[in-house]
Design an enzyme around this catalytic site. Structure first.
Site, PDB file in Angstrom:
ATOM      1  CG  HIS A   1      -2.174  -0.799   1.113  1.00 20.58           C
ATOM      2  ND1 HIS A   1      -2.150  -2.155   1.060  1.00 20.58           N
ATOM      3  CD2 HIS A   1      -3.475  -0.465   1.075  1.00 20.58           C
ATOM      4  CE1 HIS A   1      -3.381  -2.630   1.004  1.00 20.58           C
ATOM      5  NE2 HIS A   1      -4.202  -1.632   0.990  1.00 20.58           N
TER       6      HIS A   1
ATOM      7  N   GLY B   1      -0.893  -1.976  -5.948  1.00 18.52           N
ATOM      8  CA  GLY B   1      -1.753  -3.112  -5.601  1.00 18.52           C
ATOM      9  C   GLY B   1      -3.136  -2.633  -5.209  1.00 18.52           C
ATOM     10  CG  HIS B   2      -6.054  -0.199  -2.392  1.00 22.63           C
ATOM     11  ND1 HIS B   2      -6.767   0.779  -3.056  1.00 22.63           N
ATOM     12  CD2 HIS B   2      -6.878  -0.638  -1.406  1.00 22.63           C
ATOM     13  CE1 HIS B   2      -7.951   0.922  -2.492  1.00 22.63           C
ATOM     14  NE2 HIS B   2      -8.046   0.073  -1.492  1.00 22.63           N
TER      15      HIS B   2
ATOM     16  CG  HIS C   1     -10.643  -4.665  -2.633  1.00 26.74           C
ATOM     17  ND1 HIS C   1     -10.594  -3.302  -2.658  1.00 26.74           N
ATOM     18  CD2 HIS C   1     -10.774  -5.017  -1.332  1.00 26.74           C
ATOM     19  CE1 HIS C   1     -10.674  -2.834  -1.421  1.00 26.74           C
ATOM     20  NE2 HIS C   1     -10.778  -3.865  -0.592  1.00 26.74           N
TER      21      HIS C   1
ATOM     22  CD  GLU D   1     -12.241  -5.584   2.533  1.00 24.11           C
ATOM     23  OE1 GLU D   1     -12.597  -5.144   3.614  1.00 24.11           O
ATOM     24  OE2 GLU D   1     -11.220  -5.182   1.930  1.00 24.11           O
TER      25      GLU D   1
ATOM     26  CD  GLU E   1     -14.597  -1.021   2.274  1.00 21.27           C
ATOM     27  OE1 GLU E   1     -14.266  -2.105   1.765  1.00 21.27           O
ATOM     28  OE2 GLU E   1     -13.772  -0.160   2.656  1.00 21.27           O
TER      29      GLU E   1
ATOM     30  CB  CYS F   1     -14.407   2.751   0.995  1.00 24.83           C
ATOM     31  SG  CYS F   1     -13.684   3.389   2.493  1.00 24.83           S
TER      32      CYS F   1
ATOM     33  CB  CYS G   1     -10.707   2.532   4.718  1.00 25.63           C
ATOM     34  SG  CYS G   1     -11.732   1.061   4.856  1.00 25.63           S
ATOM     35  CB  CYS G   2     -15.751   3.353   6.031  1.00 28.98           C
ATOM     36  SG  CYS G   2     -15.593   1.810   5.119  1.00 28.98           S
TER      37      CYS G   2
HETATM   38  O1  FUB Z   1      -6.826  -1.637   1.755  1.00 28.41           O
HETATM   39  C1  FUB Z   1      -7.192  -0.326   2.160  1.00 28.41           C
HETATM   40  C2  FUB Z   1      -8.658  -0.275   2.497  1.00 28.41           C
HETATM   41  O2  FUB Z   1      -8.923  -1.149   3.589  1.00 28.41           O
HETATM   42  C3  FUB Z   1      -9.560  -0.775   1.412  1.00 28.41           C
HETATM   43  O3  FUB Z   1      -9.921   0.182   0.478  1.00 28.41           O
HETATM   44  C4  FUB Z   1     -10.732  -1.236   2.192  1.00 28.41           C
HETATM   45  O4  FUB Z   1     -11.571  -2.080   1.467  1.00 28.41           O
HETATM   46  C5  FUB Z   1     -10.089  -1.913   3.362  1.00 28.41           C
HETATM   47  O5  FUB Z   1      -9.713  -3.209   3.015  1.00 28.41           O
HETATM   48 ZN    ZN Z   2     -13.792   1.549   3.784  1.00 29.57          ZN
END
Ligand code: FUB
Ligand code: ZN
Length: 640
Positions: free
Chosen positions: A163, A212-213, A281, A333, A349, A351, A429-430
């Site tokens: 990340h 990766g994200h 995801h 997720e 989720e 987010c 995160c949310c």
């Molecule tokens: O991986 C970072 C954040 O944490 C993701 O966007 C959410 O889904 C949670 O897994």
């Molecule tokens: Zn979130």
């Protein structure tokens, strides 16, 4: 792409929200959520899971100082998703690998909030945090507390999981927001230094890796938009172009054999321009698609835009809950297969719906299509708002459409479904994502170009646009009406979205209808009266959605409604709504004729017509559920 109608969103600096509903929400974020999250980031909330966020920056700042002085610094492992007092030394990094992003999202929300209402004390708090963040940055621009504290030599060694580029993305978005609000360049300069390092590290003749994200893609575009540094745009485009190329970068770096399914999780199974189905995801997915739309627009990349169209179509027509929730399965997720939208196992989720709104606004900037704005509205008024309690003090991460508290407690398949909102999350995160979206909600209202001003979302406001001074007085949420006062700067066309839930509407002027928008020629000052018929409706799912055959949801305007135990008693599955429900709408609630089936405790018996007694069902807006203690909830109900 020459025939497309490109436009730009109007930044919140040029808009003042006057809408009662949204003024209340933005005030809640300002007065409750932002201060609360500040305390959470400092681990000062009793009973809440620890954040470690500020603590990590303090540790990283000390290490950075030692490095600047040429002193020896310790090394700790970087091999976990989450570090705490039990699995990591006290001096090492703690929290999730992406913990830094929480403070960045908080700063981003503060930036948007300061635009709505200046607040010297809040600005100072943010500047103090920014000073701390900048002091943790390494001399070459690198900035991620996990690797600064634990092991400098391991940076960028596992892009798939660790990340760093995700944290960079949130840093850049925070920097842009704070700079826009205050003209303070400190965080923007830090973000640019890190972006320079990233651009010098990754590229066609450099390391061929990608996040990766996802999020760095759209964040780099934001940095490009503000600095006009082409390098940032190229790096964002590179990340998108490179993703999914074979041999897979992650395999070559990690030295593993290709496991095809894992690449779906990161949307790296094939190059984005060849993707046609939303997979993996869900938050990662919509962040990637947002970046793709950004690049498609700026680079006039038709292949990428076509992919965005296919992906938005797949999400909206096959993978989105009626509440605008996406990501149907807890397993990764992730998006599930087409039409697999279970109510009681939903992940949905918060987010992910926020990211969907990012993506759809970017698509509207390329070409207006009311279906896209409708989906954004669905996500905004239902899943996103449900993510936060009415008092702004607790949050949902997962947003199911049906909840039985006993199942959440006893059935491990439903452990992710919480029947009450949580104060905070270890993986938080949310909540800060909600804070940044709600405080920037005005940026989703309009887009414009040199001859057309589009209104995509109906939120009462005054706006200073390139085409006109505009005042939108709205009672859209309660009676579907709007009065739009326009003082044109030049001749232009005003385009108003006709919401898909509305079957009958009227306008006080002549217009042409195209792709779900009504187009008006505006030559002089005027006041346009708009009325969208707001009716309570029964909505069914496609019969390919197995979970909901024979069931309906109640909606009114953009709001989806639900039944709660508090109003309707336990065992909501025993309720049926009448085919002629005689809806009554009062004070935001809806009542309808229905029936309660008498309880039948014999597990199996010969089928007979059930035994029902008449009852009046009470529905509340989905976003208001779980504000009166723990109880059963269901969006869908059987129909007579
Ligand atoms: O991986 C970072 C954040 O944490 C993701 O966007 C959410 O889904 C949670 O897994
Ligand atoms: Zn979130």
């Amino acid at each position: 792409m020459d025939d497309l109608c490109f436009s730009e969103y109007i930044p919140s600096k040029r808009i003042r929200i006057t809408d009662e509903f949204w003024r209340e929400k933005t005030a809640l974020v300002r007065k409750e959520v932002i201060p609360y999250q500040y305390e959470a980031l400092h681990d000062r909330i009793d009973g809440a899971e620890k954040s470690y966020c500020v603590e990590n920056f303090i540790k990283a700042s000390k290490i950075a100082e030692k490095i600047r002085r040429g002193e020896e610094v310790p090394v700790y492992p970087t091999d976990k998703w989450c570090y705490d007092e039990n699995n990591s030394p006290a001096e090492a990094f703690h929290g999730w690998v992406f913990q830094d992003s929480d403070v960045y999202k908080w700063i981003e929300a503060v930036g948007f909030s300061l635009i709505v209402r200046p607040d010297a004390e809040l600005e100072k708090k943010a500047k103090d945090l920014i000073r701390l963040i900048c002091s943790a940055q390494l001399p070459d621009g690198y900035l991620d507390t996990l690797f600064i504290i634990n092991d400098r030599s391991a940076r960028f060694s596992n892009l798939k999981d660790w990340h760093e580029l995700y944290c960079f993305g949130h840093l850049a978005e925070a920097a842009v927001s704070f700079y826009n609000a205050t003209s303070d360049r400190a965080l923007l300069d830090a973000a640019c230094r890190f972006a320079d390092l990233i651009s010098d590290t990754f590229g066609p003749d450099k390391i061929k890796g990608y996040p990766g994200h996802e999020i760095a893609e759209m964040a780099l575009v934001k940095l490009y938009d503000i600095t006009k540094n082409e390098k940032y745009l190229q790096t964002a485009a590179f990340f998108i172009e490179e993703r999914g190329k074979k041999p897979y970068y992650y395999d070559t770096v990690l030295g593993k054999e290709t496991v095809y399914d894992n690449y779906h999780y990161n949307q790296a199974h094939r190059q984005p321009k060849f993707q046609y189905e939303a997979v993996g995801h869900a938050v990662r997915g919509v962040y990637l698609y947002s970046g793709m739309a950004d690049i498609a627009k700026r680079c006039r990349d038709e292949e990428l835009y076509d992919a965005c169209l296919r992906l938005s179509d797949n999400i909206i027509n096959k993978k989105m809950y009626i509440t605008g929730g996406i990501g149907a399965t807890v397993d990764g997720e992730a998006f599930s297969f087409d039409y697999d939208l279970p109510d009681d196992l939903a992940y949905s989720e918060t987010c992910a719906s926020i990211g969907l709104i990012f993506f759809l606004r970017r698509m509207l900037e390329i070409s207006p299509d009311a279906r896209l704005a409708d989906a954004a509205e669905r996500a905004l008024y239902n899943t996103v708002l449900a993510g936060m309690a009415l008092d702004g003090k607790s949050f949902f991460y997962v947003n199911p459409l049906e909840v039985l508290p006993e199942a959440s407690e006893k059935d491990s398949r439903k452990r992710h479904i919480k029947a009450v909102r949580q104060k905070w999350f270890g993986c938080a995160c949310c909540p800060p994502n909600l804070a940044r979206l709600i405080s920037s909600v005005s940026e989703y209202i309009f887009t414009e170009n040199e001859n057309t001003l589009f209104i995509h979302q109906y939120i009462g406001c005054s706006a200073n646009t390139d085409n006109a001074e505009i005042d939108v007085a709205s009672s859209y949420l309660t009676d579907g009406k709007l009065e739009i006062k326009i003082k044109p700067v030049r001749r232009f066309t005003l385009a108003l979205r006709i919401p898909s839930w509305c079957k009958s509407y009227s306008f006080s002027g002549d217009c042409e209808i195209k792709d779900g928008y009504a187009y008006f020629n505006i030559e002089k000052g005027c006041c346009l009266k708009v009325s969208f018929e707001l009716k309570t409706r029964l909505i069914k799912c496609s019969n390919k959605v197995r979970a909901n055959t024979g069931r309906v949801a109640v909606t009114r305007g953009p709001f989806v409604y639900c039944l709660e135990e508090t109003d309707n008693g336990k065992e909501l599955q025993m309720l049926k709504i009448s085919k002629t429900p005689g809806f009554l709408y009062e004070n935001g609630f809806i009542t309808a004729d229905g029936f309660r089936e008498k309880e039948d405790t014999s597990l199996y018996s010969e089928w007979t017509e059930g035994d029902y007694e008449k009852t009046r069902l009470k529905f509340i807006p989905y976003y208001r559920w779980a504000n009166r203690g723990e109880n059963e909830m269901s969006v869908y109900v059987r129909i007579e």
